[in-house]
Every structure is written in structure tokens, then in C-alpha cells.
Design a protein around this motif. Structure first.
Motif, PDB file in Angstrom:
ATOM      1  N   ASP A 641       0.817  -1.214   0.000  1.00 24.35           N
ATOM      2  CA  ASP A 641       0.000   0.000   0.000  1.00 24.35           C
ATOM      3  C   ASP A 641       0.853   1.267   0.000  1.00 24.35           C
ATOM      4  N   ILE A 642       2.166   1.110  -0.150  1.00 25.59           N
ATOM      5  CA  ILE A 642       3.068   2.259  -0.131  1.00 25.59           C
ATOM      6  C   ILE A 642       3.620   2.505  -1.528  1.00 25.59           C
ATOM      7  N   PHE A 643       3.615   3.768  -1.922  1.00 20.73           N
ATOM      8  CA  PHE A 643       4.215   4.157  -3.197  1.00 20.73           C
ATOM      9  C   PHE A 643       5.104   5.363  -2.942  1.00 20.73           C
ATOM     10  N   MET A 644       6.381   5.312  -3.403  1.00 20.17           N
ATOM     11  CA  MET A 644       7.323   6.413  -3.186  1.00 20.17           C
ATOM     12  C   MET A 644       8.177   6.614  -4.427  1.00 20.17           C
ATOM     13  N   THR A 645       8.475   7.866  -4.709  1.00 22.01           N
ATOM     14  CA  THR A 645       9.436   8.201  -5.763  1.00 22.01           C
ATOM     15  C   THR A 645      10.355   9.301  -5.250  1.00 22.01           C
ATOM     16  N   LEU A 646      11.603   9.229  -5.643  1.00 20.32           N
ATOM     17  CA  LEU A 646      12.592  10.247  -5.316  1.00 20.32           C
ATOM     18  C   LEU A 646      13.368  10.542  -6.587  1.00 20.32           C
ATOM     19  N   ASP A 647      13.323  11.795  -7.052  1.00 19.26           N
ATOM     20  CA  ASP A 647      13.951  12.159  -8.319  1.00 19.26           C
ATOM     21  C   ASP A 647      14.796  13.411  -8.156  1.00 19.26           C
ATOM     22  N   TYR A 648      15.991  13.358  -8.755  1.00 18.48           N
ATOM     23  CA  TYR A 648      16.848  14.543  -8.865  1.00 18.48           C
ATOM     24  C   TYR A 648      16.799  15.016 -10.314  1.00 18.48           C
ATOM     25  N   TYR A 649      16.803  16.341 -10.510  1.00 20.50           N
ATOM     26  CA  TYR A 649      16.788  16.878 -11.870  1.00 20.50           C
ATOM     27  C   TYR A 649      17.721  18.073 -11.963  1.00 20.50           C
ATOM     28  N   ARG A 650      18.196  18.282 -13.177  1.00 23.78           N
ATOM     29  CA  ARG A 650      18.983  19.479 -13.496  1.00 23.78           C
ATOM     30  C   ARG A 650      18.582  19.945 -14.896  1.00 23.78           C
ATOM     31  N   ILE A 651      18.269  21.231 -15.004  1.00 18.64           N
ATOM     32  CA  ILE A 651      17.847  21.816 -16.274  1.00 18.64           C
ATOM     33  C   ILE A 651      18.712  23.038 -16.543  1.00 18.64           C
ATOM     34  N   ASP A 652      19.511  22.979 -17.593  1.00 12.96           N
ATOM     35  CA  ASP A 652      20.310  24.122 -18.021  1.00 12.96           C
ATOM     36  C   ASP A 652      19.624  24.756 -19.223  1.00 12.96           C
ATOM     37  N   VAL A 653      19.335  26.047 -19.123  1.00 20.07           N
ATOM     38  CA  VAL A 653      18.669  26.765 -20.213  1.00 20.07           C
ATOM     39  C   VAL A 653      19.577  27.904 -20.666  1.00 20.07           C
ATOM     40  N   ASP A 654      19.940  27.883 -21.930  1.00 18.13           N
ATOM     41  CA  ASP A 654      20.783  28.926 -22.514  1.00 18.13           C
ATOM     42  C   ASP A 654      19.943  29.861 -23.374  1.00 18.13           C
ATOM     43  N   ASP A 655      20.380  31.106 -23.433  1.00 22.18           N
ATOM     44  CA  ASP A 655      19.711  32.131 -24.252  1.00 22.18           C
ATOM     45  C   ASP A 655      18.248  32.287 -23.868  1.00 22.18           C
ATOM     46  N   ARG A 656      17.989  32.391 -22.560  1.00 23.43           N
ATOM     47  CA  ARG A 656      16.614  32.522 -22.104  1.00 23.43           C
ATOM     48  C   ARG A 656      15.987  33.813 -22.618  1.00 23.43           C
ATOM     49  N   ILE A 657      14.736  33.720 -22.992  1.00 24.40           N
ATOM     50  CA  ILE A 657      13.991  34.862 -23.521  1.00 24.40           C
ATOM     51  C   ILE A 657      13.261  35.543 -22.380  1.00 24.40           C
ATOM     52  N   SER A 658      13.470  36.839 -22.280  1.00 26.15           N
ATOM     53  CA  SER A 658      12.773  37.595 -21.241  1.00 26.15           C
ATOM     54  C   SER A 658      12.782  39.060 -21.635  1.00 26.15           C
ATOM     55  N   GLN A 659      12.017  39.819 -20.902  1.00 27.49           N
ATOM     56  CA  GLN A 659      12.012  41.261 -21.115  1.00 27.49           C
ATOM     57  C   GLN A 659      13.253  41.859 -20.465  1.00 27.49           C
ATOM     58  N   SER A 660      13.915  42.734 -21.170  1.00 25.60           N
ATOM     59  CA  SER A 660      15.128  43.346 -20.646  1.00 25.60           C
ATOM     60  C   SER A 660      14.792  44.259 -19.471  1.00 25.60           C
ATOM     61  N   SER A 661      15.804  44.694 -18.793  1.00 26.36           N
ATOM     62  CA  SER A 661      15.603  45.723 -17.783  1.00 26.36           C
ATOM     63  C   SER A 661      15.228  47.026 -18.475  1.00 26.36           C
ATOM     64  N   LYS A 662      14.722  47.981 -17.707  1.00 28.08           N
ATOM     65  CA  LYS A 662      14.336  49.279 -18.270  1.00 28.08           C
ATOM     66  C   LYS A 662      15.603  50.116 -18.448  1.00 28.08           C
TER      67      LYS A 662
END
Length: 868
Positions: A641-662
Motif C-alpha cells: 500500500d506504499i508508493f514512493m518516488t525520489l527524483d533529482y533533476y537538473r535543467i540548463d537553459v541557454d539564451d533565455r527569452i525575457s524582457q530586458s531591464s528598463k
């Protein structure tokens, strides 16, 4: 090890039936629901997910990637009527901010899965890509600056069979946007029965009153199909977690009778006539073929607040010298110059209201000031109407003869449209003088997407434990973003602009005809997805996807997955993938003028397309897709009756798109732009644009555990979920700015957790949830400091809240529920701005709006449900 007979006709029939259930037919749905009802009498039902695999649907324990499944019943145990709030209480790696004063983000709130922007999570409905919202979050709190994701709030909980959340990069399987993961909303598909709900609640403060009506009904479509229809209609009153601004209070204390009790409101917006209708249908065409169709119509009006315009110092309206003298207009220059009206006494303090008002009243007839129209200042009201529609139709089955024999197919087409029509009230176009209207329609944004897909699955005997699953297909997409000009008064350059009065509806100037237009982009994709059960213990998968865009070009991405079962109870799993997120057509072409705070002062800033000459002068260039690389590894336990998961993740994102500073324009910038033939440069003070400017690394741990048993003479289930998430900016330039770096790294809590207990009996049940929110960066009015100029940010403390719901089953049809969220009314971090030399609550707020638990406090509700 025994090898299965790959040519066993019974085994192959079962495999084909499971794969075909990717779009479940009515006959299968009825059987599944009966099996589910019977199974729950013995043990907890195994959770099956469609998302994450193009093979047969898998249980979340057998999946090589982490998947959360939220059932429709669990979604209903919540006082909130907003889908974003419903799923964030269950998935700790998903965060949503309140965004009390944030331009268009007030209309459609962005969400963050694993600390990435809202448009880094792909949204599906019944496994099909859902269109984006037309709202671009210009004030997105750093993390979501410029994000343009789907409007999840239009999806009513009563329409859902379950929600599947794939917490893993999946762009190689599903295309753009799936960097952080995928959320698949699975609609109900019953052909009979239904329910009707009435819910009413409000916050402990006595505001935010919400009344909701919702219903669902399943109906047969001939003898071989179904139509399942759902609706939700609600109205939500606004909230206020505000105190009087010190400057407004000083005016009131000085005898000004025109000051509102709360000059500037921090709280949730008013939502009116929020109606949404979802239809899901399917028809068995015989001979293993079926057709399906689903879609929605949704519409709502949203009204929120803006910043208070101080009647002594608001630039372009009341004063252009910081509050030393009133800004006075002259309607007849031939009649002579207008007198000067000072606003300060000899000590530098503001003159009392009576003195200023008397001087204004004595002005010659050819002279005017907006002090006479708004002697107490004014606070613009911003809102709009959001309309969302979609339709998806398709057919699926298996080829029965010829060279394509035994290949499963799924052909589908979808059209989605989202329109945001904006409204400004209680404001002016100061350049028009006293003839300016006070209500404006600044224009609208329209997002239109068309998708056509052809998906195929072939089970190939390869001498393995199970047949090799080979999926392949193609997709064609057209995305269109349209800007519709506002009414002329909202952008018009009036005759008094040369006298120093500002242009356009103050706070949100309208879209000019030259800014209006339609921008489109098309792309096509080809993919293959192979999954192999190499042995009874080893499952492996490989996906490859090629996409070509008619703007920036092509991209190729892959994904590798594996799960190895150590024993019957234990398994290890892992994945590695590359991904991408294409810039939206809106991000590449939109322009806008917005009001933001810089160092505590209101400043009008122009957002321009990145290819605009002004943007290029400041470092802008044509947008390119973000590129990501993901790694994940985990362990699964599913014993008893027990269910468990343990996950490690790493996400590298280059050239992220966003609004620049003012960025402030310099005199040198202006001269260079004038030389290039750019017009109206002198009126621009600050500029921002979308850019690929920074790279991030996000890593974390997800732990999920569930346990079911009989306790206290009833049926008990316990669920625990924990997420640790950390984002760091690997590289950035001054275009991004130190303030945004700080917000990207610190605004969201590093630690989130939930613990739920559901106790059920024949006549009643109780549901209790504990929510843990770790420390986070508290930010007020988007003002984050630098080493040379401190801001409002603080290290806000961790908080724990409790939710509870009690349900009584009057009979088989009627259920009455009483519940509360944040039942002990735990308060978020209180504002304290005195450390940076500002009066406490200088802008009228009580709490830091980056609070992950919201700012409204405890909420209670009563719900009645009729099932038939």
C-alpha cells in the motif's frame, strides 16, 4: 529469462487496445469506470497516465519519468475556484503568485513549474497542444517578465477526469515549450450520469466573496459514443490587503476631503461573469475506428487596481518639477501666461489643501490644472475582457490492410483563439486637457493558433521482452498574434503635449494604429519515438524531433529514458534530453507603454520589438529559441500500500527569452536615432525589449509518497510531496540587470511540501492538508535593490498553513461540504520598508506580494453537490 511470444494474437490485441486508449472511446470509458469502482473496494486504484509515452498508457510507477496524477475528486477538495490554485496545492514544484498590481498579468496569472517561466511548461488537453493566452506578462515579477503561456484558469475542475503533470523535459516528444515539463488536462468521458455543484465562500477579512455554479453531464451519442458537457459560472469580489499610503494620509490630515479611504489597493482583482463551457465527445465508427471532438468557450471580465497618482507630484499630470509647482495648461496663449502655483512652503513641506485649492480657483479662464478635476489625485482602474475558445477534432484507429497494416493512426486538427480586450477607467489622457475622457479602450491582443497532427504507432517484433513500440508523426502549426488599436483618445497626442502634459490614457496608453497589425509564423515538425522493453526488468526509450520555423530556422532535439526494475518493488529510472522554446510571435512583435516603479518612483516605459531601431541601438537583436539540456535520475518503490518516488533533476537553459531591464535613453542615443530617421525619440525616457540575454541552471529534488490503509474504522490515505528547487543565473549582461538576477534566483521558495490525509466513512469524510512554504525573497512594488541602492526586498520567513474539508453524504445523490483554506489564518511576511529609508507601507501594501501562499489569508466555503 522467458521471452514472450511476440506473435500471440491475444497479447497483441491487448497491446493495441491499450495504445488506442490514448483517446478513450465511450465504450471503453464505461468499462473502465466500473472496473475502477470495483477495484477501490479492494485497494487503491493504480494511477494510469497518457502523457510521457506514445506507447500504451503506463502506471506512474512504471514510467521512466516522474508524473503526478491529480484525480477529479482530489481537485474538488479545495475552496478555490481557480485551476492554478487547485493544482499548486498538490504539486509543490508548481508556484503561482498573486500579482496584485501587474498590468496584464492581473488578467491571466502566470505559473512556474520547477522555477522556470510560465511559457516553459507545455499545456495539453486530452493529449493535444493547447493554445497560448494573448496576455503577455509585461510585469511578471522577474521570473515571468514577458512570459506568454496558456490560460489554465479557464479549465473548470468539474470537467476533468484527471490532471497529469510530467515533471521532465519533453520538447523532443511534444515540441516547443516543454522545457520544464508538460501538464495534460484529461476531460471526463462518461456517457451517463453527472453532477451539479454550488459553492459559496469568502475570506476571513470579509471580502473576496465567491459564488460558483458548476455542472457536468454525460450523454450517449447514438449507441456507440458519448458527449460529456461541463460548465462553470462564477463571480468573485475583489480583496484588499492595504493600508492608507502615507502620502495620501498626509493629504487627508492636511484637510483634503477628496482622499479615498484606501488610495491604492493591493489585493486580488474582481472577476465578473466568469463563464466557461467544455465539451468532450467520442464516437465508435466500427472496425477499430473512432472519431473525437472537444473544445471550449470561456469568457470573463477582470478589474484590478493600479498605482495612486499623487495630486502634487505625478509627472505629466500634476507637476513636472517633482512637486514644487503645479503643472498648469494654457488654452489661449494669446491671453497671456498663466501664474505659477507653488506646492511647498518655506520649509519644503507641502502647502495645505485649502491654500492650493484657493489658488487653483483663482486661475484665469484660459488656465487649467488637473488638480481641479482630481483634487485628491486618482488611481486608474485596469481590467479587461478575456475570451478563450478552442476546438479539436480527429479520428483514430488502425490500418487493416496493405503496407500500413497494423499501424495505429491518429489524425487531428485544432484551432485555439484567446482575446484580451483592455479597459482603463478613472484616468485621463492629460495632453487632451480637461476635455479628456476618463474611460478608455486601449485596444486588444488576439492569439490564434492552428495545429494539424498525424501520429502513428507500430508494434514491431524484435525478439525483445515486448514488441518494439515505434511511434512517428508530423505536425504543422500556424501561430498568429494580432494587435488591435485602441480608441483614439487612448493614444492621441493632444494639443497640450507641448506644455508638458503626458500622452495617452495614463497608466496604460492605447495601441496606436501604426502599432496594430497581424504577425504570423508557421512551422512544421517530424518526430520519431521508440520505446523498448528490452527485458522484463529494463525499459528504454529514445525520441528525436526536428522542427523548422519560417523565422529563425530549424532545431533538432532528442531524449533518452530508461527504467530498470531491481525487484518487484524497487526500480531506478533516468532521463537525458535536449529541448527548446521558440519565442512567441507576440514576444517578437509586440510594443507597449507601461507604468512601473524605479527606485520607488512611477516611470512610464516603452516596450519595443527587439528589431525596432531604438532596441537595436540599445543592444537588441532578432530573437532566437531558448535551448535546454536536462538530466534526471530517480528511484521508485511500489510495495503493498506504499508508493514512493525520489527524483533529482537538473535543467540548463541557454539564451533565455525575457524582457530586458528598463534602459534610460541618453542624449547620445537620441541623436543617433534621429540621424537614422527615427521619429518621436524625445518623448521616450525608458525602453525595454525582449532579448536572449541570460543562461540559468535549475536543479532540485522531488519526493512523493502515498500510503493507503484502514484506520480508525475507516478508509485512510496519506500523501506527502516535497520539492527542493534552486535556480542560479550562470551568465547575464547589464541588459538583464542585477535586480532580475536576484528575482530569478530568490523570489520562489527553495523548499515546498504538502501532506494530506483523507479519511472516509460510509456517511462522511474529512480531508486535511498541511502546506509548507520555505523562505523566499520578499519583494514589494517590483523594487529590488542594487549594492549602491537598497530596495524593498527581505529574506521572508517560512510559513505553514492548514486546509480542511468535511463532507456529509446525505444520501447517494446529495453531499454537503464545509471547508477552509489556511484555516488558522496564517499571515504572510509583513512589510517593513523602514530599513531602506522609506516609511513603512509607503505604497499602501501590508504584505510582500511575492508570498508563495498568497496575501489574502484564511478562506472558508460551503459547497453542495448533487450527483445523478
Amino acid at each position: 529469462m522467458k521471452i514472450h511470444n511476440n506473435y500471440n494474437p491475444v497479447a497483441r490485441s491487448v497491446k493495441f487496445a491499450l495504445a488506442a486508449s490514448l483517446c478513450i472511446s465511450a465504450s471503453v470509458a464505461v468499462a473502465q469506470e466500473q472496473q475502477t469502482a470495483d477495484a477501490t473496494k479492494e485497494k487503491a486504484v493504480e494511477k494510469i497516465a497518457v502523457v510521457g509515452s506514445r506507447s500504451a498508457p503506463r502506471s506512474i510507477g512504471d514510467s521512466p519519468v516522474p508524473i503526478d496524477i491529480i484525480g477529479g475528486e482530489e481537485l474538488s477538495k479545495n475552496g478555490s475556484t481557480d485551476m492554478l490554485n487547485l493544482i499548486t496545492t498538490t504539486v509543490p514544484s508548481l508556484n503561482v503568485h498573486s500579482n496584485p498590481i501587474s498590468d496584464a498579468a492581473t488578467l491571466v496569472r502566470p505559473m512556474n513549474l520547477r522555477g522556470l517561466s510560465a511559457d516553459s511548461t507545455l499545456i495539453l488537453t486530452n493529449g493535444k497542444r493547447r493554445h497560448k493566452s494573448s496576455v503577455i506578462a509585461f510585469l511578471g515579477g522577474g521570473i515571468n517578465d514577458g512570459a506568454q503561456g496558456a490560460d489554465v484558469s479557464v479549465i473548470p475542475g468539474i470537467a476533468l477526469k484527471q490532471v497529469e503533470i510530467l515533471r521532465d523535459g519533453a520538447a523532443a516528444q511534444y515540441g516547443s515549450d516543454a522545457i520544464a515539463g508538460v501538464i495534460n488536462f484529461v476531460l471526463k468521458n462518461a456517457d451517463q450520469g453527472g453532477s451539479f455543484e454550488v459553492k459559496h465562500g469568502e475570506y476571513y477579512e470579509g471580502d473576496g466573496t465567491s459564488t460558483e455554479f458548476a455542472g457536468n453531464i454525460g450523454m450517449p451519442l447514438t449507441d456507440n459514443g458519448f458527449v460529456n458537457a461541463s460548465f462553470q459560472y462564477k463571480n468573485v469580489d475583489p480583496t484588499s490587503r492595504s493600508e492608507q499610503r502615507p502620502d495620501a494620509q498626509a493629504f487627508a490630515d492636511g484637510g483634503n476631503p477628496n482622499i479615498a479611504p484606501i488610495a491604492q489597493v493591493w489585493g486580488s482583482p474582481e472577476i465578473s461573469d466568469d463563464l466557461t463551457i467544455f465539451i468532450n465527445s467520442g464516437l465508435d465508427l466500427g472496425n477499430g475506428r473512432e472519431a473525437y471532438l472537444f473544445g471550449n468557450y470561456s469568457e470573463r471580465d477582470v478589474t484590478g487596481g493600479f498605482y495612486y497618482r499623487n495630486p502634487y507630484n505625478r509627472g505629466g499630470v500634476f507637476s513636472n518639477d517633482g512637486g514644487e509647482t503645479l503643472l498648469i495648461g494654457n488654452t489661449d496663449l494669446a491671453a497671456g501666461a498663466c501664474p505659477t502655483i507653488g506646492l511647498k512652503d518655506g520649509s519644503g513641506s507641502n502647502l495645505p489643501f485649502d491654500a492650493v485649492n484657493s489658488a487653483v480657483g483663482a486661475l484665469p479662464s484660459n488656465c487649467f490644472t488637473f488638480f481641479s478635476m482630481f483634487p485628491g489625485g486618482f488611481t486608474p482602474t485596469f481590467g479587461g475582457n478575456v475570451t478563450d475558445t478552442s476546438i479539436t477534432a480527429g479520428t483514430k484507429g488502425a490500418f487493416k490492410s496493405g503496407m500500413l497494416e497494423d499501424i495505429l493512426y491518429d489524425f487531428s486538427g485544432s484551432v485555439g483563439r484567446n482575446e484580451s480586450s483592455y479597459m482603463m477607467t478613472n484616468t485621463i489622457n492629460a495632453s487632451l486637457g480637461l476635455d479628456s475622457p476618463t474611460e478608455f479602450n486601449p485596444g486588444k491582443y488576439i492569439q490564434l493558433e492552428k495545429n494539424f497532427t498525424a501520429d502513428f504507432v507500430k508494434f514491431v517484433p524484435a525478439g525483445l521482452y515486448e514488441d518494439l513500440t515505434v511511434a512517428f508523426g508530423a505536425q504543422w502549426t500556424e501561430e498568429t498574434f494580432e494587435v488591435v488599436a485602441g480608441d483614439s483618445a487612448s493614444f492621441e497626442v493632444g494639443q497640450f503635449v507641448d506644455q508638458g502634459f503626458s500622452i495617452g490614457s495614463n497608466g496604460f496608453p492605447g495601441f496606436k494604429p501604426e502599432d496594430a497589425g497581424v504577425s504570423s509564423r508557421r512551422n512544421y515538425a517530424f518526430y520519431t519515438d521508440i520505446e523498448a522493453e528490452m527485458t522484463e526488468a529494463l525499459l528504454m526509450g529514445f525520441a528525436l524531433r526536428f522542427e523548422d520555423y519560417d523565422t529563425f530556422g530549424s532545431t533538432l532535439n532528442y531524449k533518452l529514458t530508461a527504467q530498470y526494475r531491481l525487484t518487484d518493488d524497487w526500480a531506478v529510472r533516468g532521463s537525458h534530453s535536449t529541448g527548446f522554446r521558440a519565442p512567441t510571435v507576440g514576444q517578437a512583435n509586440v510594443s507597449n507603454v507601461q507604468t512601473n516603479l524605479e527606485s520607488g518612483l512611477l516611470v512610464d516605459s516603452a516596450l519595443l520589438p527587439p528589431t525596432n531601431p531604438v532596441s537595436i541601438e540599445l543592444g537588441g537583436s532578432e530573437l532566437q529559441p531558448e535551448e535546454s539540456t536536462s538530466f534526471a535520475a530517480g528511484v521508485v518503490y511500489s510495495g503493498g500500500d506504499i508508493f514512493m518516488t525520489l527524483d533529482y533533476y537538473r535543467i540548463d537553459v541557454d539564451d533565455r527569452i525575457s524582457q530586458s531591464s528598463k534602459i534610460n535613453l541618453t542624449d547620445a542615443n537620441r541623436e543617433a536615432l534621429k540621424a537614422a530617421g527615427v521619429k518621436n525619440v524625445d518623448s521616450i525616457q525608458q525602453v525595454s525589449f525582449f532579448t536572449n540575454d541570460f543562461d540559468t541552471k535549475t536543479q532540485g529534488i522531488d519526493f512523493v509518497a502515498s500510503y493507503s490503509t484502514y484506520l480508525l474504522e475507516g478508509r485512510s490515505s496519506f500523501n506527502f510531496a516535497y520539492n527542493w528547487n534552486d535556480t542560479s543565473v550562470k551568465s547575464a549582461t547589464a541588459i538583464t540587470g542585477l535586480d532580475k538576477v536576484s528575482r530569478l534566483e530568490n523570489d520562489l521558495p527553495n523548499h515546498r511540501a504538502t501532506l494530506t490525509w483523507n479519511q472516509s466513512y460510509d456517511d462522511w469524510s474529512v480531508f486535511v492538508r498541511t502546506n509548507y512554504f520555505g523562505e523566499y525573497q520578499g519583494v514589494h512594488v517590483d523594487w529590488v535593490g542594487t549594492p549602491s541602492e537598497p530596495g524593498t526586498e527581505v529574506n521572508a520567513k517560512a510559513k505553514v498553513t492548514f486546509d480542511a474539508e468535511f463532507s456529509y453524504f446525505i444520501n447517494d445523490e446529495f453531499v454537503v461540504s464545509l471547508g477552509a483554506q489556511n484555516i488558522f489564518d496564517t499571515k504572510p511576511e509583513r512589510l517593513n520598508l523602514s530599513a531602506v529609508g522609506e516609511p513603512n507601507n509607503a505604497f499602501g501594501g501590508k504584505y510582500y506580494e511575492t508570498s508563495p501562499m498568497g496575501i489574502n489569508g484564511g478562506y472558508y466555503y460551503l459547497k453542495g453537490t448533487y450527483k445523478f
